[in-house]
Design an enzyme around this catalytic site. Structure first.
Site, PDB file in Angstrom:
ATOM      1  N   ASP A 281      -7.577  -5.075  -5.238  1.00 13.87           N
ATOM      2  CA  ASP A 281      -6.739  -5.508  -4.111  1.00 13.87           C
ATOM      3  C   ASP A 281      -6.915  -6.996  -3.817  1.00 13.87           C
ATOM      4  OD1 ASP A 281      -4.888  -5.373  -2.068  1.00 13.87           O
ATOM      5  OD2 ASP A 281      -6.239  -4.465  -0.617  1.00 13.87           O
TER       6      ASP A 281
ATOM      7  N   TRP B  99       3.999 -10.818   1.521  1.00 14.70           N
ATOM      8  CA  TRP B  99       3.917 -10.803   2.980  1.00 14.70           C
ATOM      9  C   TRP B  99       3.312 -12.043   3.635  1.00 14.70           C
ATOM     10  CZ3 TRP B  99      -1.260 -10.377   4.596  1.00 14.70           C
ATOM     11  CH2 TRP B  99      -2.161  -9.852   3.672  1.00 14.70           C
TER      12      TRP B  99
ATOM     13  N   GLU C 219       0.828  -1.210   0.000  1.00 14.49           N
ATOM     14  CA  GLU C 219       0.000   0.000   0.000  1.00 14.49           C
ATOM     15  C   GLU C 219       0.862   1.260   0.000  1.00 14.49           C
ATOM     16  OE1 GLU C 219      -1.464  -2.857   1.558  1.00 14.49           O
ATOM     17  OE2 GLU C 219      -2.612  -2.682  -0.283  1.00 14.49           O
TER      18      GLU C 219
ATOM     19  N   ASN D  92      -1.064  -7.342  -4.387  1.00  9.86           N
ATOM     20  CA  ASN D  92      -1.699  -6.467  -5.369  1.00  9.86           C
ATOM     21  C   ASN D  92      -0.702  -5.552  -6.065  1.00  9.86           C
ATOM     22  OD1 ASN D  92      -1.879  -5.162  -2.492  1.00  9.86           O
ATOM     23  ND2 ASN D  92      -1.830  -3.471  -3.941  1.00  9.86           N
TER      24      ASN D  92
END
Lengths: 269, 544
Positions: free
Chosen positions: B312, B251, B203, B269
């Site tokens: 996402d 992650w 992000e 994403n």
């Protein structure tokens, strides 16, 4: 949305910046904390909010069940001044998901954010409503019979939300739609369950709480029942409100009075 | 003065030891023998231990322990609870090594406790800077072990090697610069003599990668970017310079197949998440499974689940590897229930699509073509005004571990049927700032949606059974030779289902959301099951 036109100020609210200019400035002038409160600053604050805060508080700042982030459009529980909001943003709220803004974010930008958050809630002293709160209080316990379901200051029924401070969480427009279209956006706490148990018993009541393995209701006699789901033969869930619409049964002036009354229900400061 | 004080302390400490009976049934430190690569390769054969995040290298989370089984699980009771001192949500999946349990804590701490009693041996508190950039909470999901060393990711994007007997730091390397939005939350994966590890920050306009470090020295052995650089194949799937800030984070922990010598890892994403206008193209290798050579990190194949994602739909799931009978042949497969709400069975030797179907409500794709590429429903991209799409941002499932049972041959996943309004915003990239280009909003209360545990047959991609729970669960799943599926729920239950039928056999209310996957292990021939709920790790066993 025909009832909209009856509130002159709603049109101002809808046009964002102007309403903020009207309602926000006097409050800001009082605590003289924020030098970044022009409509430009509020716009910048909104941009930052959408980017950094909306994922928890929502694009409309109305909060989010899932993250536990509260609605910021009403009265805040942890800050009553702009300085208070500033401190929350700088320090975060310890032990919660509400973390401080980036340490290197300049104060000016934090103040723009404060201006935006501040502008989200309307200052009640600047709202002029056509109804009379005093008459509304009488309709509430009289013709409207609202107190058969709702409590105000410890008096009234248990079949609807406590309205003692409803003016802090609902603005006049929302209060009007609560009366006219009660079936929209009914909180799960107020859904109705109709339950047939494995023992053949049938009960109906407000859905106090449901989880993966059990369900709790309050029936119309205020009895509290907790069911393991394994003891439920069948259950029907009604996601509508038990509150009737008053669009036809009360007059326009009754409704205006009720809204004025309910909007006045807030904690004295 | 100093001498006297220390003498006094020594006395105080020693008195109870000599004067009292053993406070616990066992005070003998369990034999802790080094965890060799051979032991990790055969982790499934020592089910008394839980030696890595997903239990075994194939990530099945299947344990051969059967002392607790479908006939007696109803008599499980609490044995102990460990309270994590920092109040935050615990996504930890502990390891158990010869009677010692290693638990990671928020924000980036690690504690070693006796696995039979939950009482502490030592703790390591990682010092963190106060200007962290983290998207989604102060999480840590677990450690890896090799030899006598534990490897932990930290929120400031470091990888730390810690002595398993004392908690002392052996080395501490910065994997990336946290000030640019990089952070680390996932348990690393040991591959031979290397520590393979991913990165978070999708992000924040990072450029994702998968790294391997020398377990002994902490030196970087290889790095494979999840977005091809200039001149590399696939770089042209990003318009302009968008590849530089394209996200594609890594992650969650991957899996490893020793016969193929392939490391399998999911990618997140493309960024900005909800505005695809500035990154036209398929955006390789975002939202994909990447298969890398275990020695060199070289990309051998990739399978992109969601080309040019604008919702996402991270492919941050744990890949599960198994050999299954498929159309009359034994096939080496990888099973994957994706955040985009489709389940896939893929040939893990070459990345070819075998079968795939939706396992949760979705409105964004008409289906998959013969190569497994989604056929999009037109007009489902986020807009400035908002558009309703299923699954919501949080997905048909998400990062929480699925499970696979060798007994039933079924794949188990926590699924969510929901919908959300997706918004698009215009954003400029700024170093270290969020770079998401929009977001989402639920139009209904969470209780209006549905979660369930679904058992999927990987041969047909059909759902064999489902067990409904309240939305929105983020618990992982563990299966056992006792015929059980263990998992938790958003409303704080921990429960056991019959792996074959989905019938509920036992549950307990732990009071706080389960954000982690269970593990099972044994000490002195007694089987235990542990789960984190809220900020507590609870451990259960059969009634004595």
């Amino acid at each position: 949305m025909g009832f909209n036109s009856r509130f002159w100020w709603q049109w101002l609210l809808a046009s964002g910046a102007i309403s903020i200019f009207l309602f926000g400035l006097p409050a800001l002038a009082e605590d003289a904390g924020n030098l970044y409160n022009t409509s430009y600053d509020i716009g910048q604050g909104q941009r930052y909010f959408e980017r950094q805060c909306s994922r928890c508080h929502g694009f409309d700042a109305k909060g989010n069940d899932e993250t536990g982030a509260p609605d910021l459009t009403g009265r805040l529980s942890r800050a009553s001044t702009n300085v208070g909001i500033f401190n929350i943003l700088r320090d975060g709220i310890a032990g919660t998901a509400m973390l401080p803004v980036a340490a290197d974010l300049p104060d000016s930008q934090v103040w723009q954010l404060v201006a935006y958050v501040d502008a989200l809630s309307i200052d009640p002293t600047n709202v002029n409503l056509s109804g009379s709160a005093t008459s509304g209080a009488m309709v509430f316990t009289g013709r409207g019979d609202c107190n058969s379901c709702h409590m105000v200051s410890g008096q009234g029924g248990r079949l609807g939300p406590d309205l003692t401070r409803v003016g802090e969480r609902r603005d006049p427009e929302e209060l009007m739609s609560d009366l006219i279209t009660p079936h929209e956006h009914v909180a799960p706490r107020w859904w109705t369950m109709k339950i047939t148990g494995t023992d053949g018993s049938y009960r109906e009541g407000l859905r106090m709480n449901e989880d993966s393995f059990s369900l709790r209701i309050m029936d119309n006699d205020f009895n509290l029942w907790s069911y393991p789901k394994t003891r439920i033969e069948s259950a029907e869930r009604i996601e509508e409100s038990t509150m009737p619409s008053y669009a036809q049964t009360l007059t326009e002036s009754d409704l205006d009075d009720l809204v004025a009354y309910m909007f006045s229900l807030r904690k004295e400061i | 003065m100093y001498k006297i004080a220390s003498l006094l302390i020594a006395l105080c400490v020693s008195i109870p030891i000599f004067a009292q009976e053993d406070p616990f049934q066992t005070v003998i430190t369990p034999a802790f023998s080094p965890i060799t690569w051979e032991r990790l390769l055969n982790a499934g054969d020592e089910p008394e231990n839980w030696l890595m995040y997903s239990g075994t290298l194939d990530s099945q989370r299947y344990s051969k322990l059967d002392q607790i089984n479908i006939s007696n699980v109803a008599t499980m009771e609490l044995k102990w609870a460990y309270q994590i001192p920092v109040i935050d949500r615990a996504e930890t999946v502990p390891l158990v090594v010869d009677g010692i349990m290693f638990i990671t804590e928020a924000p980036s701490n690690l504690v070693a406790v006796d696995a039979q009693t939950g009482r502490q041996y030592w703790r390591y508190d990682h010092e963190l800077p106060d200007d962290l950039r983290i998207c989604c909470g102060r999480n840590n999901r677990g450690v890896a072990i090799l030899g006598e060393t534990l490897y932990m990711s930290t929120l400031d994007a470091h990888l730390v090697a810690i002595d398993a007997r004392t908690g002392n730091v052996l080395w501490d390397v910065a994997v990336a610069n946290y000030q640019e939005g990089y952070s680390k939350t996932a348990a690393p994966l040991i591959v031979k003599d290397k520590v393979v590890t991913g990165i978070a920050g999708g992000e924040f306009g990072i450029r994702g990668f998968i790294d391997a470090y020398n377990a002994e020295t902490g030196e970087l052995e290889w790095r494979t970017y999840t977005i091809p650089g200039e001149g590399e194949p696939g770089n042209d799937t990003w318009s302009g310079d968008s590849w530089k800030t394209g996200g594609s984070a890594t992650w969650i922990t991957g899996a490893y197949d020793p016969d193929e010598n392939l490391v399998y890892w999911g990618t997140g994403n493309p960024g900005p998440d909800w505005n695809g206008d500035a990154r036209l193209g398929d955006n390789l290798y975002s939202d994909a499974a990447m298969a890398l050579n275990g020695d060199t990190g070289e990309l051998v194949w990739h399978f992109q689940f969601t080309p040019h994602d604008v919702h996402d739909y991270d492919s941050i799931q744990v890949p599960i590897l198994a050999d299954i009978q498929f159309e009359g042949r034994t096939r080496k497969v990888m099973m994957w229930a994706n955040r985009n709400a489709f389940f896939y069975t893929i040939d893990r030797s070459n990345g070819r699509f075998m079968i795939g179907k939706p396992f949760a409500t979705q409105t964004w794709a008409q289906g998959l073509d013969i190569n497994g590429r989604p056929i999009r429903v037109p007009g489902m991209e986020p807009t400035y005004e908002g558009i309703m799409v299923s699954p919501p941002i949080t997905g048909g499932t998400n990062w929480y571990s699925p499970g696979y049972s060798q007994q039933t041959g079924l794949f188990y996943v926590t699924s969510f049927d929901g919908e959300q309004e997706f918004f698009k915003r215009d954003e400029e990239y700024e170093v270290g700032e969020r770079f998401t280009g929009g977001g989402g909003r639920y139009a209904q209360p969470m209780d209006a949606f549905h979660s369930s545990i679904r058992a999927i047959n990987p041969v047909t991609a059909e759902i064999e059974w489902e067990f409904p729970i309240m939305p929105r669960s983020s618990a992982g799943i563990t299966t056992t030779a006792g015929g059980l599926v263990f998992t938790g729920s958003a409303d704080g239950y921990f429960f056991a289902l019959d792996a074959a039928t989905g019938e509920e056999l036992w549950h307990i209310s732990l009071g706080r959301r389960v954000h982690a996957a269970p593990i099972t292990y044994a000490v002195n021939d007694q089987q235990f099951v542990s789960i984190a709920s809220g900020n507590v790790v609870y451990t259960f066993g059969l009634r004595d």
